[in-house]
Design a protein around this motif. Structure first.
Motif, PDB file in Angstrom:
ATOM      1  N   GLN A  28      46.754  44.995  24.016  1.00 45.82           N
ATOM      2  CA  GLN A  28      45.289  45.065  24.020  1.00 45.82           C
ATOM      3  C   GLN A  28      44.689  44.076  25.007  1.00 45.82           C
ATOM      4  OE1 GLN A  28      43.499  43.881  20.308  1.00 45.82           O
ATOM      5  NE2 GLN A  28      41.700  45.141  20.702  1.00 45.82           N
ATOM      6  N   PHE A  29      43.709  44.577  25.769  1.00 47.33           N
ATOM      7  CA  PHE A  29      42.945  43.777  26.717  1.00 47.33           C
ATOM      8  C   PHE A  29      41.482  43.890  26.318  1.00 47.33           C
ATOM      9  CE2 PHE A  29      46.740  45.322  28.781  1.00 47.33           C
ATOM     10  CZ  PHE A  29      47.234  44.210  29.433  1.00 47.33           C
ATOM     11  N   SER A  30      40.766  42.755  26.274  1.00 50.12           N
ATOM     12  CA  SER A  30      39.373  42.771  25.812  1.00 50.12           C
ATOM     13  C   SER A  30      38.506  41.854  26.654  1.00 50.12           C
ATOM     14  CB  SER A  30      39.285  42.298  24.356  1.00 50.12           C
ATOM     15  OG  SER A  30      40.105  43.076  23.532  1.00 50.12           O
ATOM     16  N   VAL A  31      37.284  42.311  26.888  1.00 61.78           N
ATOM     17  CA  VAL A  31      36.253  41.498  27.515  1.00 61.78           C
ATOM     18  C   VAL A  31      34.912  41.975  26.968  1.00 61.78           C
ATOM     19  CG1 VAL A  31      36.028  42.945  29.598  1.00 61.78           C
ATOM     20  CG2 VAL A  31      35.359  40.538  29.685  1.00 61.78           C
ATOM     21  N   SER A  32      34.091  41.050  26.540  1.00 62.72           N
ATOM     22  CA  SER A  32      32.794  41.373  25.911  1.00 62.72           C
ATOM     23  C   SER A  32      33.006  42.410  24.820  1.00 62.72           C
ATOM     24  CB  SER A  32      31.794  41.860  26.954  1.00 62.72           C
ATOM     25  OG  SER A  32      31.476  40.830  27.837  1.00 62.72           O
ATOM     26  N   THR A  33      32.346  43.553  24.940  1.00 57.74           N
ATOM     27  CA  THR A  33      32.461  44.593  23.913  1.00 57.74           C
ATOM     28  C   THR A  33      33.448  45.690  24.308  1.00 57.74           C
ATOM     29  OG1 THR A  33      30.596  45.807  24.867  1.00 57.74           O
ATOM     30  CG2 THR A  33      30.099  44.208  23.116  1.00 57.74           C
ATOM     31  N   THR A  34      34.165  45.512  25.429  1.00 62.18           N
ATOM     32  CA  THR A  34      35.123  46.504  25.905  1.00 62.18           C
ATOM     33  C   THR A  34      36.529  46.084  25.519  1.00 62.18           C
ATOM     34  OG1 THR A  34      33.693  46.969  27.801  1.00 62.18           O
ATOM     35  CG2 THR A  34      35.983  47.700  27.954  1.00 62.18           C
ATOM     36  N   ARG A  84      46.849  56.094  34.510  1.00 62.85           N
ATOM     37  CA  ARG A  84      47.147  55.532  35.841  1.00 62.85           C
ATOM     38  C   ARG A  84      48.627  55.255  35.961  1.00 62.85           C
ATOM     39  NH1 ARG A  84      43.342  50.600  34.549  1.00 62.85           N
ATOM     40  NH2 ARG A  84      42.474  52.229  33.292  1.00 62.85           N
ATOM     41  N   ASP A  85      49.062  54.877  37.156  1.00 64.85           N
ATOM     42  CA  ASP A  85      50.474  54.583  37.389  1.00 64.85           C
ATOM     43  C   ASP A  85      50.899  53.318  36.647  1.00 64.85           C
ATOM     44  OD1 ASP A  85      50.727  56.759  39.089  1.00 64.85           O
ATOM     45  OD2 ASP A  85      50.340  55.573  40.902  1.00 64.85           O
ATOM     46  N   ALA A  86      52.171  53.289  36.293  1.00 62.34           N
ATOM     47  CA  ALA A  86      52.746  52.098  35.665  1.00 62.34           C
ATOM     48  C   ALA A  86      52.751  50.947  36.678  1.00 62.34           C
ATOM     49  CB  ALA A  86      54.168  52.390  35.192  1.00 62.34           C
ATOM     50  N   ASP A 118      37.947  49.949  34.440  1.00 65.34           N
ATOM     51  CA  ASP A 118      37.331  51.175  34.932  1.00 65.34           C
ATOM     52  C   ASP A 118      38.193  51.900  35.964  1.00 65.34           C
ATOM     53  OD1 ASP A 118      37.002  49.323  36.939  1.00 65.34           O
ATOM     54  OD2 ASP A 118      34.816  49.371  36.904  1.00 65.34           O
ATOM     55  N   ASN A 119      39.437  51.471  36.117  1.00 60.15           N
ATOM     56  CA  ASN A 119      40.413  52.120  36.996  1.00 60.15           C
ATOM     57  C   ASN A 119      39.889  52.279  38.432  1.00 60.15           C
ATOM     58  OD1 ASN A 119      42.882  53.224  37.637  1.00 60.15           O
ATOM     59  ND2 ASN A 119      42.494  55.211  36.710  1.00 60.15           N
ATOM     60  N   ASP A 120      39.218  51.212  38.924  1.00 57.38           N
ATOM     61  CA  ASP A 120      38.706  51.248  40.287  1.00 57.38           C
ATOM     62  C   ASP A 120      39.547  50.425  41.261  1.00 57.38           C
ATOM     63  OD1 ASP A 120      38.081  48.645  39.584  1.00 57.38           O
ATOM     64  OD2 ASP A 120      35.944  48.806  40.061  1.00 57.38           O
ATOM     65  N   GLY A 121      40.677  49.896  40.777  1.00 61.76           N
ATOM     66  CA  GLY A 121      41.559  49.103  41.639  1.00 61.76           C
ATOM     67  C   GLY A 121      41.299  47.611  41.581  1.00 61.76           C
ATOM     68  N   ASP A 122      40.255  47.183  40.877  1.00 61.50           N
ATOM     69  CA  ASP A 122      39.923  45.763  40.760  1.00 61.50           C
ATOM     70  C   ASP A 122      40.221  45.281  39.340  1.00 61.50           C
ATOM     71  OD1 ASP A 122      38.951  45.494  43.385  1.00 61.50           O
ATOM     72  OD2 ASP A 122      36.994  46.296  42.769  1.00 61.50           O
TER      73      ASP A 122
END
Length: 160
Positions: free
Chosen positions: A50-56, A86-88, A143-147
């Motif tokens: 699990q990865f979390s930031v703010s409410t996400t 996404r890719d591993a 958001d899977n934008d590469g960042d």
């Protein structure tokens, strides 16, 4: 002769100061702590990643992906994350104990941040190992934008 004597006095003073008991390193990394890091050697499968930031919050395993970790006896490790969308990819580093003010804290030096470490809450009982990190102890591309965005992480691993 007087010059040699003065040099010896300066060297002796520098040596005595460097050996002072007041100069004990406050935070030191070790492979030995509440348990030896070598006890984690082996392959581990995540039941939670699990990865979390703010409410996400994203749990790679709960969402249908996988996460695994391979640990060497010297504490070097590689985590492979395989989200379903996404890719591993892999992240790696080295595990230690940080001795600070008489207490041991589980610590990771990530390969992308050499010379720096993050500390984590941990449990290790039977065949289950978990780590919990506070703010900015992990990264995930929400958001899977590469960042990659800084976040907290919570992993539960079961030894295989």
């Amino acid at each position: 002769m007087k010059l040699l004597k003065n040099i010896l006095i300066v060297l002796f003073a520098a040596f005595a100061y460097s050996c002072s008991s007041d100069d004990i390193e406050e935070d030191a990394l070790s492979k030995d702590g509440p348990f030896p890091i070598s006890e984690l050697a082996g392959t581990w499968e995540a039941t939670k990643a699990q990865f979390s930031v703010s409410t996400t919050s994203v749990d790679v395993v709960e969402d249908g992906g996988t996460a695994s970790m391979k640990v060497q006896s010297n504490g070097r490790f590689t985590v492979t994350l395989n989200p379903i969308d996404r890719d591993a990819y892999t992240v790696s580093g080295e595990m230690f104990w940080e001795l600070w003010q008489g207490s041991y804290y589980f610590a990771i030096v990530w390969d992308e941040e050499p010379g720096d470490w993050d500390t984590y809450g941990h449990t290790f009982k039977d065949n289950t190992f978990s780590i919990n990190g506070g703010a900015d102890t992990g990264e995930y591309d929400f958001d899977n934008d590469g960042d990659m965005e800084a976040c907290s992480l919570h992993f539960i691993f079961v030894g295989t």
